[in-house]
Structures are given as C-alpha cells and as structure tokens.
Design a protein around this motif. Structure first.
Motif, PDB file in Angstrom:
ATOM      1  N   GLN A 153       0.807  -1.215   0.000  1.00 27.49           N
ATOM      2  CA  GLN A 153       0.000   0.000   0.000  1.00 27.49           C
ATOM      3  C   GLN A 153       0.839   1.264   0.000  1.00 27.49           C
ATOM      4  O   GLN A 153       0.355   2.349  -0.344  1.00 27.49           O
ATOM      5  N   LEU A 165      -9.066   3.226   0.774  1.00 25.70           N
ATOM      6  CA  LEU A 165     -10.254   2.411   0.998  1.00 25.70           C
ATOM      7  C   LEU A 165     -11.244   3.122   1.905  1.00 25.70           C
ATOM      8  O   LEU A 165     -10.852   3.936   2.750  1.00 25.70           O
ATOM      9  N   TYR A 173     -15.832   5.799  -4.170  1.00 31.28           N
ATOM     10  CA  TYR A 173     -15.428   4.460  -3.739  1.00 31.28           C
ATOM     11  C   TYR A 173     -16.430   3.454  -4.286  1.00 31.28           C
ATOM     12  O   TYR A 173     -17.512   3.269  -3.717  1.00 31.28           O
ATOM     13  N   MET A 180     -14.300  -3.505   2.172  1.00 28.70           N
ATOM     14  CA  MET A 180     -14.161  -2.074   1.902  1.00 28.70           C
ATOM     15  C   MET A 180     -14.458  -1.784   0.434  1.00 28.70           C
ATOM     16  O   MET A 180     -14.745  -2.679  -0.360  1.00 28.70           O
ATOM     17  N   VAL A 182     -12.892   0.617  -2.976  1.00 25.20           N
ATOM     18  CA  VAL A 182     -11.625   1.159  -3.466  1.00 25.20           C
ATOM     19  C   VAL A 182     -11.813   2.552  -4.079  1.00 25.20           C
ATOM     20  O   VAL A 182     -12.728   2.780  -4.877  1.00 25.20           O
ATOM     21  N   LEU A 292      -7.927  -3.538  -5.939  1.00 28.61           N
ATOM     22  CA  LEU A 292      -7.088  -2.515  -5.299  1.00 28.61           C
ATOM     23  C   LEU A 292      -5.709  -2.398  -5.916  1.00 28.61           C
ATOM     24  O   LEU A 292      -5.317  -1.328  -6.372  1.00 28.61           O
TER      25      LEU A 292
END
Length: 434
Positions: A153, A165, A173, A180, A182, A292
C-alpha cells in the motif's frame, strides 16, 4: 497358591486383551466407502452453498492413497472442471512446505541452529530491535512481531490524499475489496512500479515490475515491527519473511532453489513458486478479483501481496501445488523423513519440528507446523497447516492418516468465509480419523 496365580494370569490376559482392543480400535481399518460417501456429501453441500468454486481432496496413509477426488469448477462460470493436475495457491501452507522444509534440511545438516539470531545471520538487522530474535522464536511465532504489514500500500496513493479504501460505497469508492470499497483515483508510485519490463526490476505480476530500491523500506519496517511481548504466541507472516532471509543469507542460495532440490528428490513436479514457469495457466486455479492493487482476477500469480512484492517467492506464501504432490511430502514426514528408502530429512529433526515444545505454556505450535490444543477434532500429535485461500493439510501419526483439502474459496472475494463458519475442513478431518 496355584489358584491365586491362575487368577492373576486371567486378570493379566483380560488387561492385555483390553489394551490390545484399544490399540486395535485406534487403528481400525479405514472404511473407504463410508468416508467417501461422507466427503461427497460434505462437498455437495459446500458447492451448493458457494463455499468455493472447486476443490481437490486426498486422504492417505504413510504407505498410500485411500481417497483422491476432484470437485466443482475452477470458478463460478463453470466452464472448466477441476482436474487432478490443477494447482492451487497454497497461501500460508507455503510456510511449512517451503521455508520450514528447507530449514529442517539445514538444521539437519548443521548449517542452521534453532538458537541462531536474526542479527547474527542477516547483517542489516544487527543493530535493530529484532537482532536477537532466534530462529526458534520465528518458527514458533513467539517473536512478538506484528501479524502483518501491508507493504504494497506504500506503492499506492491518491491525488488529494484521500484514503485508498472506505467502508461505505460512494461515487468515489465504487469497486469492492474485502469489506471495503476502493478509491477510483488511485495512483501508482512510478519511482518503484512500472508496467513494462525494466532491467533488474522484479516482476511482481503479469504487467507489473518493482524497483528493488523499494526493499530497504520493507526491511526497515520489519525491523521496527517487534511491538508485542516476546515469548507469547502471535501468528505473524513477518516471522517467515525473516526465516527466508536467514536461509538465503546463510547459504547464498535462493529459497526456490532449495525447495526445488527437495521436490526433485521426492520426485514431485506439480509444486513450486511462480507456477507459470512450470505449468500452463489453464492448470492454475484463479483466486481473488483484486480491485485494489493488481486490478485483475489473479490467476497464475500469488494472491498474497507480501509474497507478490518479493516476486512470488516468499517465506510466508507463494507456493502452488496439487494434492498429489503434497501427499508425497505427507508420506515422507509420516515416515520420519524417509521416502522410498531415501532419507530426505533426518528423523530426529522431523520429530523436533512436529512436536509441541511450548505446550506446557499453552502454546500449541510445532516449529513452523501448526498444531492444535486437543479437542473433538485434533489430538496433541496432529500437525500440518492451513492457508488463507482455503487450503488445509494435517497428519495424524497415531491413526496413520493424512488429509489434504485444496480450495480457492477467495474466488471471487476473500470475504467468503462460509467454509470456516461450517468447520468444513475440521469436520472431514474428524471423520477420517474415527
């Protein structure tokens, strides 16, 4: 006097008979048909409820295979049925079938000791907080290292510094990742990531290459990750990252070279890191839809992001295999390190690594191997490991049985934990050891 002796003899015979019956009961013949019906029923239920798209299951002893079956499909599109030659991402089963096996070989050869300290072997850690962690602590997960670090990350950001996130779905998102959503504006760090080959850069996905200058920051974060009490059990991927570094620094040989040597000695070829180097992509089970980092359905490359940034070869994950290849390793371990007359690992090392050295302290781990507190499913002598992707293998030396279950339950998302809520693997384990 004669009558007394006769009575004592009868009592002894009864005791021996009862004891013999008890031993015989614990090793009663395996009812293949009954167990196969049970496994078929469990699998039918699992597939109908969407525990995973497909699976391989194998039951065996140190001498042979009792049950070997494939179920379901590679994914939920159901275009390709699972085949015996298909390989699954083993996730954390790699910890024992890779780095731990190599460590056992090196300990047996006197090239590593369980008392060896990280800083003594790997110079970059010499003056850090983790310098005196021992190989024993790493293998038993008593080092105090935090469970994991999302190194990858650090390669991602957003133009307005908004989070990568968010718990809530919104216009910004959109795509799901775990539980979660992205950020649609994610930017990759061009200093460290490229989408075409670059000299000396490490391929981490089919269209991604990593600048090795990123690694010092990874090692620095590991060196500062000792935030929990030493001597207490806390499972951590970082432990096996360090084991790999100790292996490679001490010997000058890469982990995948070592594992391949052992696999070659065992005569198995459908196991290894980076499967596209040794099998067709059609024979690799897909894992997660990664919205992600890799923006793709992962197939042919390791699911675990930490293993990915190390080019797919890591101490914590990275191995792919089919059940048949793993079964050979099970037979070898259950035969005290011997396979077909060849001593692959020293018998005393196998015993040491598969025992529970810290059981008196309530820690049920072997060295590298997973063990469990005795309960309705497991005995104190069982050993094996599980994997995040939905994989499981365990051995019971008392019943002379092993079980391998390979699934890709993270396809299409890691949020699918139905097989765990149902105790799927442990129920089958209990059944085959009755």
């Amino acid at each position: 006097m004669k009558n007394i002796l006769t009575k004592i003899a009868i009592v002894c015979l009864i005791f021996l008979g009862m004891n013999g019956y008890s031993q015989e009961k614990s090793k009663k013949p395996f009812d293949v048909k009954r167990n196969e019906v049970y496994i078929d029923s469990m699998m039918t239920n699992a597939l109908s409820k969407g525990f995973f798209p497909g699976a391989q299951i194998m039951v065996g002893t140190k001498d042979g295979i009792l049950i070997s079956k494939n179920y379901g499909f590679q994914d939920y599109y159901k275009k390709q049925a699972v085949k015996s030659e298909d390989v699954f991402d083993l996730a954390s089963m790699s910890k024992v079938l890779g780095a731990t096996l190599v460590t056992m070989r090196l300990v047996g050869d006197g090239k590593l000791k369980l008392t060896d300290q990280v800083g003594e072997i790997v110079p970059m850690y010499k003056n850090t907080a983790i310098s005196d962690l021992t190989l024993f602590e790493l293998l038993t997960h008593t080092s105090g290292l935090t469970p994991s670090i999302t190194f990858y990350q650090a390669l991602l950001s957003t133009p307005d510094n908004s989070p990568l996130l968010n718990k809530e779905k919104s216009e910004q998102y959109v795509e799901p990742f775990d539980v979660m959503f992205v950020n649609k504006n994610i930017v990759y760090d061009s200093k460290y990531l490229a989408f075409e080959p670059k000299e000396n850069w490490v391929q981490i996905y089919k269209n991604m290459w990593l600048n090795p200058e990123f690694y010092p920051s990874v090692y620095d974060r590991i060196a500062k990750a000792n935030t929990n009490p030493r001597g207490k059990y806390l499972y951590s991927d970082l432990n096996l990252l360090l084991v790999k570094q100790m292996i490679e620094t001490k010997t000058g040989k890469k982990l995948d070279q070592f594992t391949n040597e052992i696999y070659t000695e065992l005569g198995i070829s459908r196991i290894g890191y980076n499967p596209l180097k040794w099998t067709s992509i059609d024979n690799v089970m897909p894992t997660e839809v990664d919205n992600l980092f890799r923006k793709d359905t992962i197939k042919g490359y390791v699911h675990d992001e930490a293993a990915a940034i190390f080019g797919g070869v890591s101490g914590n994950a990275g191995l792919f295999a089919n059940a048949e290849s793993i079964s050979v390793i099970c037979k070898m371990l259950m035969n005290n390190g011997n396979f077909k007359g060849k001593q692959i690992l020293k018998a005393n090392v196998v015993k040491e690594f598969t025992d529970s050295p810290l059981a008196k302290e309530g820690i049920y781990r072997g060295l590298g191997f997973d063990k469990r507190k005795p309960d309705e499913f497991f005995t104190k002598d069982d050993f094996g490991h599980t994997g995040f992707t939905g994989t499981f293998f365990f051995m019971n030396p008392n019943t002379n049985r092993f079980l391998i279950i390979l699934t890709n339950r993270v396809n299409p998302t890691r949020t699918n934990r139905l097989m765990y809520k149902d105790d799927f693997s442990t129920k089958i384990w209990k059944q085959i050891n009755k």
